[in-house]
Design a protein around this motif. Structure first.
Motif, mmCIF file in Angstrom:
data_model
loop_
_atom_site.group_PDB
_atom_site.id
_atom_site.type_symbol
_atom_site.label_atom_id
_atom_site.label_comp_id
_atom_site.label_asym_id
_atom_site.label_seq_id
_atom_site.Cartn_x
_atom_site.Cartn_y
_atom_site.Cartn_z
ATOM 1 N N GLN A 193 5.961 13.026 7.363
ATOM 2 C CA GLN A 193 6.553 14.030 7.833
ATOM 3 C C GLN A 193 7.984 14.107 7.158
ATOM 4 O OE1 GLN A 193 6.704 12.284 11.762
ATOM 5 N NE2 GLN A 193 5.439 13.888 12.751
ATOM 6 N N LYS A 194 8.335 12.818 6.365
ATOM 7 C CA LYS A 194 9.920 12.728 5.450
ATOM 8 C C LYS A 194 9.384 13.182 4.028
ATOM 9 C CE LYS A 194 11.722 9.403 8.529
ATOM 10 N NZ LYS A 194 12.409 7.871 8.516
ATOM 11 N N ALA A 195 7.888 13.455 3.746
ATOM 12 C CA ALA A 195 7.294 13.798 2.463
ATOM 13 C C ALA A 195 7.352 12.656 1.363
ATOM 14 C CB ALA A 195 8.246 14.834 1.946
ATOM 15 N N ASP A 196 7.467 11.414 2.144
ATOM 16 C CA ASP A 196 7.314 10.114 1.313
ATOM 17 C C ASP A 196 5.892 9.965 1.108
ATOM 18 O OD1 ASP A 196 7.384 7.895 0.031
ATOM 19 O OD2 ASP A 196 8.981 6.691 1.584
ATOM 20 N N TRP A 197 5.384 10.538 0.295
ATOM 21 C CA TRP A 197 3.848 10.480 0.008
ATOM 22 C C TRP A 197 3.349 9.170 -0.391
ATOM 23 C CZ3 TRP A 197 1.186 13.313 2.938
ATOM 24 C CH2 TRP A 197 1.578 14.610 3.590
ATOM 25 N N PRO A 198 4.145 8.425 -1.292
ATOM 26 C CA PRO A 198 3.616 7.233 -1.882
ATOM 27 C C PRO A 198 3.548 6.151 -0.632
ATOM 28 C CG PRO A 198 5.300 8.241 -3.230
ATOM 29 C CD PRO A 198 5.339 9.058 -2.327
ATOM 30 N N LEU A 199 4.523 6.251 0.146
ATOM 31 C CA LEU A 199 4.398 5.273 1.211
ATOM 32 C C LEU A 199 3.267 5.546 2.246
ATOM 33 C CD1 LEU A 199 5.654 2.925 3.386
ATOM 34 C CD2 LEU A 199 7.080 4.642 4.022
ATOM 35 N N ALA A 200 3.312 6.876 2.303
ATOM 36 C CA ALA A 200 2.229 7.656 3.292
ATOM 37 C C ALA A 200 0.938 6.951 3.020
ATOM 38 C CB ALA A 200 2.237 9.020 3.368
ATOM 39 N N GLU A 201 0.573 7.341 1.617
ATOM 40 C CA GLU A 201 -0.610 6.867 0.916
ATOM 41 C C GLU A 201 -0.904 5.231 1.068
ATOM 42 O OE1 GLU A 201 -1.166 8.252 -2.817
ATOM 43 O OE2 GLU A 201 -1.170 10.460 -2.050
ATOM 44 N N ARG A 202 0.190 4.610 0.782
ATOM 45 C CA ARG A 202 -0.160 2.924 1.053
ATOM 46 C C ARG A 202 -0.456 2.530 2.380
ATOM 47 N NH1 ARG A 202 4.698 2.927 -2.381
ATOM 48 N NH2 ARG A 202 5.957 2.253 -0.476
ATOM 49 N N THR A 203 0.251 3.081 3.186
ATOM 50 C CA THR A 203 0.061 2.681 4.791
ATOM 51 C C THR A 203 -1.281 3.390 5.111
ATOM 52 O OG1 THR A 203 1.561 4.485 5.409
ATOM 53 C CG2 THR A 203 2.238 2.440 5.343
ATOM 54 N N TYR A 204 -1.718 4.350 4.588
ATOM 55 C CA TYR A 204 -3.016 4.942 4.812
ATOM 56 C C TYR A 204 -4.264 4.132 4.449
ATOM 57 C CZ TYR A 204 -7.636 7.689 4.816
ATOM 58 O OH TYR A 204 -8.744 8.229 4.546
ATOM 59 N N LYS A 205 -3.964 3.470 3.312
ATOM 60 C CA LYS A 205 -5.064 2.777 2.486
ATOM 61 C C LYS A 205 -5.005 1.625 3.299
ATOM 62 C CE LYS A 205 -4.842 4.399 -2.327
ATOM 63 N NZ LYS A 205 -4.213 4.023 -3.571
ATOM 64 N N ARG A 206 -4.100 0.898 4.096
ATOM 65 C CA ARG A 206 -4.095 -0.285 4.871
ATOM 66 C C ARG A 206 -4.903 -0.253 5.981
ATOM 67 N NH1 ARG A 206 1.609 -1.531 3.687
ATOM 68 N NH2 ARG A 206 2.377 -1.281 5.919
ATOM 69 N N ILE A 207 -4.593 1.165 6.556
ATOM 70 C CA ILE A 207 -5.552 1.468 7.728
ATOM 71 C C ILE A 207 -6.920 1.400 7.502
ATOM 72 C CG2 ILE A 207 -6.193 3.197 9.457
ATOM 73 C CD1 ILE A 207 -3.245 4.231 9.302
ATOM 74 N N VAL A 208 -7.397 2.149 6.075
ATOM 75 C CA VAL A 208 -8.776 2.180 5.505
ATOM 76 C C VAL A 208 -9.323 0.703 5.550
ATOM 77 C CG1 VAL A 208 -10.356 2.983 4.016
ATOM 78 C CG2 VAL A 208 -8.683 4.613 4.865
ATOM 79 N N THR A 209 -8.568 0.012 4.954
ATOM 80 C CA THR A 209 -9.113 -1.245 4.416
ATOM 81 C C THR A 209 -9.000 -2.159 5.864
ATOM 82 O OG1 THR A 209 -6.943 -2.022 3.869
ATOM 83 C CG2 THR A 209 -8.668 -1.481 2.205
ATOM 84 N N ALA A 210 -8.134 -2.112 6.714
ATOM 85 C CA ALA A 210 -8.210 -2.574 8.104
ATOM 86 C C ALA A 210 -9.280 -2.302 8.877
ATOM 87 C CB ALA A 210 -6.948 -2.772 8.953
ATOM 88 N N TRP A 211 -9.683 -0.982 8.774
ATOM 89 C CA TRP A 211 -10.700 -0.554 9.591
ATOM 90 C C TRP A 211 -12.057 -1.238 9.799
ATOM 91 C CZ3 TRP A 211 -11.295 2.533 13.569
ATOM 92 C CH2 TRP A 211 -12.261 3.311 13.789
ATOM 93 N N LYS A 212 -12.315 -1.927 8.581
ATOM 94 C CA LYS A 212 -13.652 -2.740 8.579
ATOM 95 C C LYS A 212 -13.679 -3.987 9.541
ATOM 96 C CE LYS A 212 -15.547 -3.597 4.510
ATOM 97 N NZ LYS A 212 -16.787 -2.922 4.794
#
Length: 605
Positions: free
Chosen positions: A156-175
């Motif tokens: 929402q703040k257009a901070d896409w590097p942070l958004a992608e890093r935290t999204y990757k943490r979600i993906v890897t935590a999903w396992k």
């Protein structure tokens, strides 16, 4: 996620651990923090071993050993021995890793570290599963919720590097969290899988689909919040239920990919992208089956379906790369669609066996009643048989309707598994009964007891009940067998099998009852017993497999184990060991009964 399988697995665990540890805050217990702290040093050691930095890897493994000594003292609430066994696997993998590192063997170190990472991940999942918490799925969802909120805020703040890093943490935590969520609420699990995939597609698109990413992450945060807090709204429940009802077969998904490939080749990128979204939405209903049959294909398709979608939604669409990825997905799925299917022969076999037994029982009752000169007795026997047939049909309808209402998503597979196991128990007991009656002397004795006792008491109602219960028993067994078989057979094959068996049964019934044609009782029962034992073996494997797909039972895949669809054999220890035990029991049972029959025949002679 596109590196070596072992490295990807460990990095998933590492990111899961770091993501959860950094964001779960005060909600986490000390026990949870200890478990989450295990994987990061192993992941770091694997990365360092891959770079040839073995001294640094040794320090990380030493740190893990210290943490492991503390964690291994913890005891879950409901440990039935599984957690202890998983701990022993970790100890063994740790010892091999230390030996490889001390020998400065980089290749061996990478291999043993991958094994150690898998063993630790299995231990953590097993420990949490043994805790027996009724809200395990909600707690699992709460562990990824903080990162989802952080990622949404960054978008929402257009901070896409942070958004992608935290999204990757979600993906890897999903396992580490998907299993309890899937088991607790398949609809929520399906929705989360779909939302995560659509977010990844939006982030991978060129240029980035920012609006779609925000919309899907916002929906994901809402679903995680309401689910973890136990406040799912009616519309969310409906949407989640709809996700679980959209179950598809592997064959249907393969046909969907073929359609997507045709659309790509004709230049219809929009239609192909929509088709892949449909694939992604339906994937949770079959992923368990794929994971058990081919773990490598499961991991690859999980990544490829979003990769292909990302190419198609880019501007302009990269159709060449999308087509190549879809082709690989089709190649992986095609061999898996050839398994777990019954044929018309299997369907006919059940009805023939049950129907022949019912006809033989009915013919014997009628013949014995005629021999006794009781004309009225024959009418009561026919009336009882007709009542038993009607009750069997009613029972089949009730069971089908009840199971249809109760079955959805993984619940459907779970019910299929339990129904199949019930059929296995019936087949074993009935098969044993039939084999014991495989001599003419034993069969005549059985009939004499059933009818002779009723006539001696002068009770025609007893004859009605004997005939009705005999037919009802066969009908009930047939209904249960077909319910267990139905999910793995096409309607046309089922109808062909039933129709063919009915024609044969009608001819035999007329010949046996009207014209007193005598069947070779011994060979009939021996043949029927062997055929039903074949179905016992196959039903057992298929039923356990269904429970594995529904996540009710674990699945430890061993590629060296046989995989034969016509025997219901899958390359997992949970299916192989029970089938071998039952096979041994069947062989011993056949030999023992044959010896007993031979002794009886010898004494009569």
């Amino acid at each position: 996620m596109r590196g070596l399988e072992g490295l990807a697995h460990v990095l998933d665990g590492v990111a899961h651990a770091s993501g959860v540890s950094s964001s779960a805050g005060t909600k986490e217990t000390a026990e949870t923090k200890q478990l989450d702290a295990l994987l990061p040093p192993v992941g770091s050691a694997l990365v360092e071993a891959g770079q040839g930095k073995l001294d640094e890897a040794i320090r990380d493994v030493s740190e893990f050993q210290t943490l492991w000594q503390q964690v291994s003292q913890l005891k879950p609430e409901q440990d039935t021995g599984q957690v202890t066994a998983l701990a022993a696997t970790v100890n063994d993998a740790l010892a091999k890793t230390q030996t490889a590192l001390q020998g400065q063997d980089a290749d061996s170190a990478k291999s043993t570290l991958s094994d150690l990472a898998r063993a630790v991940n299995a231990y953590v999942e097993g420990f949490r599963g043994a805790e027996g918490s009724s809200d395990a799925g909600q707690k699992a969802a709460s562990r990824i919720l903080p990162d989802a909120r952080t990622s949404l805020g960054a978008m929402q703040k257009a901070d896409w590097p942070l958004a992608e890093r935290t999204y990757k943490r979600i993906v890897t935590a999903w396992k580490g969290v998907e299993a309890p969520i899937r088991k607790d609420h398949f609809g929520v699990y399906s929705q989360l899988e779909k939302q995560m995939s659509l977010i990844r597609i939006a982030l991978q698109a060129d240029p980035r689909k920012e609006t779609q990413a925000v919309q899907q992450m916002s929906a994901m945060v809402t679903l995680l919040t309401d689910y973890s807090e136990g406040t799912l709204k009616d519309e969310e429940l409906d949407e989640a239920a709809g996700a679980s009802e959209g179950a598809s077969s592997l064959a249907e998904l393969l046909r969907l990919l073929e359609q997507v490939q045709q659309q790509i080749q004709t230049g219809d990128s929009g239609g192909a992208a929509t088709g892949l979204e449909q694939f992604i939405a339906a994937w949770p209903s079959v992923e368990g089956q794929v994971q058990i049959a081919s773990p490598a294909s499961y991991t690859a398709i999980e990544n490829e379906m979003t990769e292909a979608s990302g190419y198609l939604v880019s501007s302009p669409p990269n159709t060449d790369k999308a087509s190549a990825v879809v082709s690989r997905m089709m190649e992986r799925l095609e061999p898996l669609t050839e398994t777990t299917a019954y044929t018309a022969w299997d369907a006919a076999l059940i009805l023939l066996r049950e129907g022949l037994e019912a006809i033989l029982v009915l013919a014997a009752l009628l013949a014995y009643a005629k021999k006794s000169g009781q004309a009225a007795a024959r009418r009561w026997i026919w009336a009882g048989a007709g009542s038993g047939l009607l009750l069997s049909a009613a029972l089949a309808v009730v069971l089908t309707l009840v199971l249809a209402v109760a079955s959805s998503g993984s619940t459907r597979e779970m019910i299929e598994g339990y129904t199949g196991l019930a059929a296995v128990v019936l087949m074993l007991t009935v098969g044993q009964w039939m084999h014991n009656k495989s001599s003419t002397r034993a069969w005549n004795s059985y009939v004499e007891r059933q009818v002779g006792g009723a006539l001696a008491r002068g009770s025609l109602w007893s004859l009605f009940a004997v005939a009705g219960l005999a037919i009802l028993r066969e009908g009930a067994e047939t209904a249960i067998f077909y319910i267990g078989m139905a999910p793995s057979i096409s309607l046309s094959q089922l109808l062909i099998g039933i129709g063919g068996a009915l024609i044969v049964l009608i001819i035999l019934a007329i010949a046996i009852i009207q014209f007193s044609v005598r069947l070779p009782v011994r060979w009939f029962f021996l043949t029927a017993t062997l055929l039903i034992y074949y179905l016992v073996f196959r039903f057992l494997g298929e039923s356990i497999h269904a429970l594995q797909v529904s996540a009710t039972l674990p699945a430890h895949v061993a590629p060296n184990l046989p995989s034969l669809s016509w025997l219901g054999m899958y390359p997992t220890w949970e299916t192989f060991i029970p089938q071998m035990v039952v096979l041994l029991y069947l062989i011993v049972s056949l030999i023992r009964t044959e010896k007993r029959s031979a002794r009886v025949s010898g004494s009569v002679s």
